[in-house]
Design an enzyme around this catalytic site. Structure first.
Site, mmCIF file in Angstrom:
data_model
loop_
_atom_site.group_PDB
_atom_site.id
_atom_site.type_symbol
_atom_site.label_atom_id
_atom_site.label_comp_id
_atom_site.label_asym_id
_atom_site.label_seq_id
_atom_site.Cartn_x
_atom_site.Cartn_y
_atom_site.Cartn_z
ATOM 1 N N MET A 1 0.841 -1.185 0.000
ATOM 2 C CA MET A 1 0.000 0.000 0.000
ATOM 3 C C MET A 1 0.879 1.238 0.000
ATOM 4 O O MET A 1 1.881 1.289 0.695
ATOM 5 C CB MET A 1 -0.893 0.015 1.250
ATOM 6 C CG MET A 1 -1.763 1.251 1.357
ATOM 7 S SD MET A 1 -2.900 1.419 0.005
ATOM 8 C CE MET A 1 -3.937 0.030 0.299
ATOM 9 N N CYS A 2 0.450 2.223 -0.770
ATOM 10 C CA CYS A 2 1.257 3.432 -0.877
ATOM 11 C C CYS A 2 0.365 4.641 -1.122
ATOM 12 O O CYS A 2 -0.792 4.512 -1.506
ATOM 13 C CB CYS A 2 2.260 3.326 -2.030
ATOM 14 S SG CYS A 2 3.370 1.920 -1.896
ATOM 15 N N GLY A 3 0.958 5.801 -0.907
ATOM 16 C CA GLY A 3 0.370 7.049 -1.352
ATOM 17 C C GLY A 3 1.119 7.495 -2.589
ATOM 18 O O GLY A 3 2.344 7.640 -2.550
ATOM 19 N N ARG A 31 -0.200 7.562 4.284
ATOM 20 C CA ARG A 31 -0.440 6.270 3.642
ATOM 21 C C ARG A 31 0.818 5.421 3.558
ATOM 22 O O ARG A 31 0.741 4.194 3.505
ATOM 23 C CB ARG A 31 -0.989 6.500 2.227
ATOM 24 C CG ARG A 31 -2.315 7.220 2.185
ATOM 25 C CD ARG A 31 -2.702 7.549 0.749
ATOM 26 N NE ARG A 31 -2.850 6.352 -0.063
ATOM 27 C CZ ARG A 31 -3.971 5.647 -0.209
ATOM 28 N NH1 ARG A 31 -5.070 6.033 0.413
ATOM 29 N NH2 ARG A 31 -4.020 4.581 -0.975
ATOM 30 N N ASN A 79 0.377 1.316 -6.237
ATOM 31 C CA ASN A 79 -0.382 1.208 -5.001
ATOM 32 C C ASN A 79 -1.276 -0.016 -5.119
ATOM 33 O O ASN A 79 -2.417 0.077 -5.557
ATOM 34 C CB ASN A 79 -1.215 2.471 -4.771
ATOM 35 C CG ASN A 79 -2.110 2.350 -3.556
ATOM 36 O OD1 ASN A 79 -1.804 1.635 -2.619
ATOM 37 N ND2 ASN A 79 -3.235 3.045 -3.575
#
Length: 640
Positions: A1-3, A31, A79
């Site tokens: 998960m990422c921003g 995030r 993401n």
């Protein structure tokens, strides 16, 4: 998960410093707490681009910084999670694997084929340096958020981002209708050309109208933003349809002589379900097949987590033991400590997996399946949310003090009660950390203003507000132990993977509106409604839930929306999944209830559907007279 985000801007109107300030003030860094990086690239003499990534490290031995860049100058912001379709070695990050795959692509068709093969939730931004082309999009179910801000005037920026970067600019969700390609103009006019490669047979969310058949495509796709058609051009690639993970729905009607045994009050609901299993080999087989495909989905989502070095934490061994009937009471010495803090101080759960746990059938089936996947010594967090209730005080005599509201009354909401009932049916040998998240009215108002408003955006209904607030507090995971020797002590769930039951109602006929549709249009009307439900899930729920949950540096995962589960359920005729001629608590999500019955969840199997806004009582705490579809003034105040 990422921003993730990228910004394309005209060099005359923007500077690197101003764009970095926009990102710094946004919510992207929440995030991805493990790594942050920003890369600038020159598109032409007039146009530059900024790419920014903030990484939540969950897979692979090493953190892969984003945006990741290869030798050819290509940039990837990823993401998502690759759970299938492309092989990912256990010790390698899927970001690295995908970057290598995309870097080998020499044509549009190869890029489209690579992205369309991915099973799992994702949003992606990929800059192809040799063609000065930007590729982006979301998976067909929209399980990861991606917003865009389209240029409104000459020299204004184009932005893609997991969350709104600043409240001055209007953002809308990138439609999950295919894979997008953008080519920025190298001239002074600052034009942007967008090409959609639509998913195969894709329709506009919430309709049965094929995307290709819409004559006003530019107007439809830019809805919600004031776009200058001289600056932004949208076209559909008419000759190419991208293979989709969205299966076709089985629309077969029941045979004319089809009927299940009548339900009578002479038997209990669970006895009726058991009789169905005993009397129908087909239903028993389908129930076990559903359990099997769900188990695979859950297993995929809890395994292969990167082991993080953690602070000394409290393990919460068998936190449920003091509650479950017929389970011997364990002494405090049976609860191993991960820290040396004295009893009564704040503790942190060691669990790697948490479940948004209302005690309803969806979350409880997930919990029972997680129990089958994880080693017996690992604890699992069950996060249960309640909003403060303020019962009306009875009339008091003129003299004397008013009777105080008991603490149990403040938090005795329906989801709390069903949560404990469901807990009593789960494996008593497992260390279940039942975490009561109790939210006061003051905490709710403060968090909405400071965090939740901007995360729910661009959605803005009363329903979005209620669900967004409940999920935000649950994902934060701060509460008190509900049972066990540490009952009442503060605890914080730091599990980075949060399993959610979203997607079950849409596929298995779980909403009350489905009963109304069945009464009006029979089986044919119900089939049409379920088809609409699945098509609009990307636009209604999941982008919002992704923005909400990941604000805490955690990742949402949805077993009911695993591609294998969706394919299995879509292949079944509607009457094998539900029968709304039966009463509530039996007929809706009938197949899942049979599955829960075989898992031993007898009380949970017959609970009627209750939405989180009612089960947690946030709807009662707010304005009871509001409709779910109304625009929520508590949200829109931030953006007006």
């Amino acid at each position: 998960m990422c921003g993730i985000c990228c910004i394309f801007y005209n060099n005359k109107g923007f500077s690197n410093d101003s764009n970095e300030l926009i990102i710094e003030q946004g919510r992207l860094s929440n995030r991805g707490p493990d790594s942050s990086n920003t890369v600038h690239t020159c598109v032409s003499n007039n146009v530059s681009a900024l790419f920014s990534g903030h990484v939540l490290h969950l897979r692979g031995k090493q953190i892969v910084e984003q945006p990741t860049r290869d030798e050819a100058g290509n940039l990837l912001l990823w993401n998502g999670e690759i759970f299938g379709g492309i092989q990912v070695p256990e010790e390698i990050s899927d970001t690295t694997v995908l970057m290598n795959k995309l870097g080998e692509c020499n044509s549009d068709a190869q890029i489209l084929n690579t992205l369309s093969r991915i099973s799992g939730p994702w949003s992606v931004i990929y800059w192809q340096e040799c063609k000065h082309t930007l590729w982006f999009g979301r998976d067909v179910f929209g399980r990861r958020s991606l917003l865009w801000h389209l240029p409104t005037q000459n020299n204004s920026m184009f932005a893609l981002s997991s969350v709104q970067l600043n409240k001055e600019d209007v953002y809308t969700e990138v439609p999950s209708i295919g894979i997008w390609k953008m080519t920025p103009s190298t001239a002074d006019d600052g034009c942007y050309g967008f090409t959609l490669f639509p998913w195969q047979h894709i329709v506009w969310p919430g309709t049965l109208v094929r995307v290709k058949d819409n004559p006003n495509f530019q107007e439809k796709v830019s809805q919600g933003q004031s776009v200058d058609s001289d600056l932004v051009h949208f076209i559909i690639e008419g000759e190419t349809e991208v293979s989709s993970q969205m299966p076709s729905l089985n629309k077969a009607l029941p045979p004319r002589d089809y009927s299940l045994p009548d339900y009578t009050t002479e038997v209990t609901p669970i006895q009726y379900l058991q009789h169905l299993l005993e009397g129908s080999e087909l239903l028993q087989t389908l129930s076990r097949q559903l359990a099997d495909v769900l188990l695979k989905a859950v297993s995929t989502r809890v395994f292969n987590q990167h082991h993080r070095p953690t602070e000394k934490k409290y393990a919460g061994k068998s936190d449920s033991a003091s509650y479950i009937p017929n389970v011997p009471q364990q002494s405090a010495s049976n609860y191993p400590e991960c820290n040396s803090e004295p009893h009564g101080r704040n503790m942190t759960s060691c669990a790697k997996v948490a479940i948004l746990f209302s005690g309803g059938i969806d979350s409880t089936v997930i919990a029972a399946l997680v129990d089958k996947c994880l080693p017996s010594e690992e604890s699992i967090d069950l996060i249960n949310v309640a909003f403060e209730q303020k019962p009306k005080q009875p009339a008091q005599p003129k003299k004397g003090k008013p009777t105080p509201v008991s603490d149990s009354d403040r938090w005795s909401v329906p989801d709390r009660l069903t949560g404990y009932t469901a807990l009593s049916e789960l494996n008593p040998s497992r260390a279940w950390n039942f975490i009561e998240v109790n939210v006061t009215e003051e905490e709710l108002k403060e968090a909405r203003q400071a965090h939740i408003q901007g995360l729910v955006y661009p959605l803005q209904t009363v329903l979005d507000d209620s669900i967004g607030c409940a999920v935000w507090f649950a994902a934060r995971g701060k509460g008190v132990h509900g049972v066990g020797p540490h009952k009442g002590n503060p605890v914080h769930s730091t599990a980075r993977v949060i399993l959610c039951g979203m997607g079950a109602d849409e596929q298995l006929v779980g909403y009350s509106r489905h009963r109304n549709k069945f009464k009006e249009g029979g089986w044919a009307g119900l089939i049409e409604e379920i088809e609409l439900e699945v098509t609009r899930i990307s636009a209604r729920n999941l982008g919002r839930d992704d923005r909400i949950i990941t604000d805490h540096g955690k990742e949402s995962r949805f077993p009911f929306l695993d591609e294998r589960v969706v394919t299995f359920l879509s292949s079944l005729p509607i009457h094998h999944k539900a029968d709304l001629a039966l009463p509530r608590g039996i007929g809706e999500k009938l197949l899942l209830r049979l599955c829960a019955t075989e898992l031993g969840l007898h009380q949970t199997a017959t609970l009627a559907k209750r939405a989180i806004q009612f089960g947690s009582r946030i709807a009662k705490l707010e304005n009871n007279r509001e409709k779910a579809s109304d625009i929520c003034n508590r949200l829109t105040s931030l953006h007006t």
